[in-house]
Design a protein around this motif. Sequence first.
Motif, PDB file in Angstrom:
ATOM      1  N   LYS A   1      29.092  48.396  36.269  1.00  0.00           N
ATOM      2  CA  LYS A   1      29.669  48.572  37.481  1.00  0.00           C
ATOM      3  C   LYS A   1      30.960  48.797  37.621  1.00  0.00           C
ATOM      4  CE  LYS A   1      25.781  48.569  39.711  1.00  0.00           C
ATOM      5  NZ  LYS A   1      25.082  49.627  40.531  1.00  0.00           N
ATOM      6  N   MET A   2      31.773  47.936  36.698  1.00  0.00           N
ATOM      7  CA  MET A   2      33.218  48.056  36.585  1.00  0.00           C
ATOM      8  C   MET A   2      33.716  49.310  36.343  1.00  0.00           C
ATOM      9  SD  MET A   2      34.808  45.078  37.404  1.00  0.00           S
ATOM     10  CE  MET A   2      36.208  44.715  36.429  1.00  0.00           C
ATOM     11  N   ALA A   3      32.899  50.012  35.572  1.00  0.00           N
ATOM     12  CA  ALA A   3      33.263  51.308  34.756  1.00  0.00           C
ATOM     13  C   ALA A   3      34.263  52.208  35.601  1.00  0.00           C
ATOM     14  CB  ALA A   3      32.291  52.063  34.021  1.00  0.00           C
TER      15      ALA A   3
ATOM     16  N   HIS B   1      38.108  49.380  34.632  1.00  0.00           N
ATOM     17  CA  HIS B   1      38.410  48.048  34.157  1.00  0.00           C
ATOM     18  C   HIS B   1      37.072  47.556  33.603  1.00  0.00           C
ATOM     19  CE1 HIS B   1      42.088  48.396  36.284  1.00  0.00           C
ATOM     20  NE2 HIS B   1      42.491  47.494  35.514  1.00  0.00           N
ATOM     21  N   GLU B   2      37.058  46.281  32.971  1.00  0.00           N
ATOM     22  CA  GLU B   2      35.891  45.674  32.429  1.00  0.00           C
ATOM     23  C   GLU B   2      36.474  44.080  32.124  1.00  0.00           C
ATOM     24  OE1 GLU B   2      34.952  47.385  28.593  1.00  0.00           O
ATOM     25  OE2 GLU B   2      36.996  47.003  27.566  1.00  0.00           O
ATOM     26  N   PHE B   3      35.439  43.348  32.030  1.00  0.00           N
ATOM     27  CA  PHE B   3      35.608  41.966  31.744  1.00  0.00           C
ATOM     28  C   PHE B   3      35.602  41.712  29.958  1.00  0.00           C
ATOM     29  CE2 PHE B   3      34.066  41.429  36.126  1.00  0.00           C
ATOM     30  CZ  PHE B   3      34.989  40.152  36.444  1.00  0.00           C
ATOM     31  N   SER B   4      36.562  41.279  29.577  1.00  0.00           N
ATOM     32  CA  SER B   4      36.804  41.072  27.997  1.00  0.00           C
ATOM     33  C   SER B   4      35.841  40.082  27.594  1.00  0.00           C
ATOM     34  CB  SER B   4      38.247  40.715  27.646  1.00  0.00           C
ATOM     35  OG  SER B   4      38.727  39.757  28.217  1.00  0.00           O
TER      36      SER B   4
ATOM     37  N   LEU C   1      24.898  42.124  42.724  1.00  0.00           N
ATOM     38  CA  LEU C   1      25.987  43.083  42.093  1.00  0.00           C
ATOM     39  C   LEU C   1      25.648  44.311  42.838  1.00  0.00           C
ATOM     40  CD1 LEU C   1      28.373  43.689  40.088  1.00  0.00           C
ATOM     41  CD2 LEU C   1      26.530  44.157  38.152  1.00  0.00           C
ATOM     42  N   ASN C   2      26.606  45.079  43.158  1.00  0.00           N
ATOM     43  CA  ASN C   2      26.333  46.419  43.822  1.00  0.00           C
ATOM     44  C   ASN C   2      27.666  47.101  43.943  1.00  0.00           C
ATOM     45  OD1 ASN C   2      25.037  48.864  44.494  1.00  0.00           O
ATOM     46  ND2 ASN C   2      23.645  47.893  45.653  1.00  0.00           N
TER      47      ASN C   2
END
Length: 242
Positions: free
Chosen positions: A144-146, A150-153, A163-164
């Motif tokens: 969903k961050m794509a 960004h992303e969570f490392s 989540l949505n």
Amino acid sequence: MDELEFRRRIMADPKQRDEEINAAIKTSDKNSQFAEDALELEKQIAKAMAVDVPEDLADRILFNQTSSVESNVVRPNFARKAMAMAASVAFVAGLLVGQLNWGNLVVSPAQASLANTAMKHVIDEKPFVQGLDEQVKSSQINAKMAPFAHEFSHSFPYHVYYLNHCGFGSSNALHMVFQGEKGKVTLFFTGIPSEKATDFNQDGMSGIIEPMGDTSLILVGEEGEDVAKIADKLANIIKPMN
């Protein structure tokens, strides 16, 4: 609690007195004086703005404007006096703000818009999401961050209920609800940039806006939730996608 965090929380709500705030006041004369000044400023602004408006204000303004046009004579009228009074109040408030040395704690209109949009989402969608538990996985979060590059490392450090994606003002946002330390916390990650970290409090809830380059991380939690601590923890593991 450091001095900056103390000042942010006091300026967001001068009457706030939880355990951490009271401890900071007791252990620092400087913090105590700042809290007293903030309360006094709030009282003075409220008093300055409490100006009764005459019931016939509109008629008097129209009458003076008409008289001015007919006689072509420039003279003080009630509208000008009212404007002068408003300017004086604004000037005095400005002086008081300067004396308190708020610095970067003043919230800009752009920051306020982000905060208001986030609060409205939380309030409007609470009946829908409060009973959900989708047990969201970290892989789903990064998917969903794509769209925001960004992303969570690392794995998301809290249990995620919902989540949505959602519409967020003039843009879109990742919308997440997860378990904080005191209750549920709502996270928005949006492509709308913000100027600086800003705390806000409204309707029994606490929030923070954390700028992340051209994006913004926004958290809203129950009053008393240390959203600044959570934001700091999450900001350290949110990275731009390669």
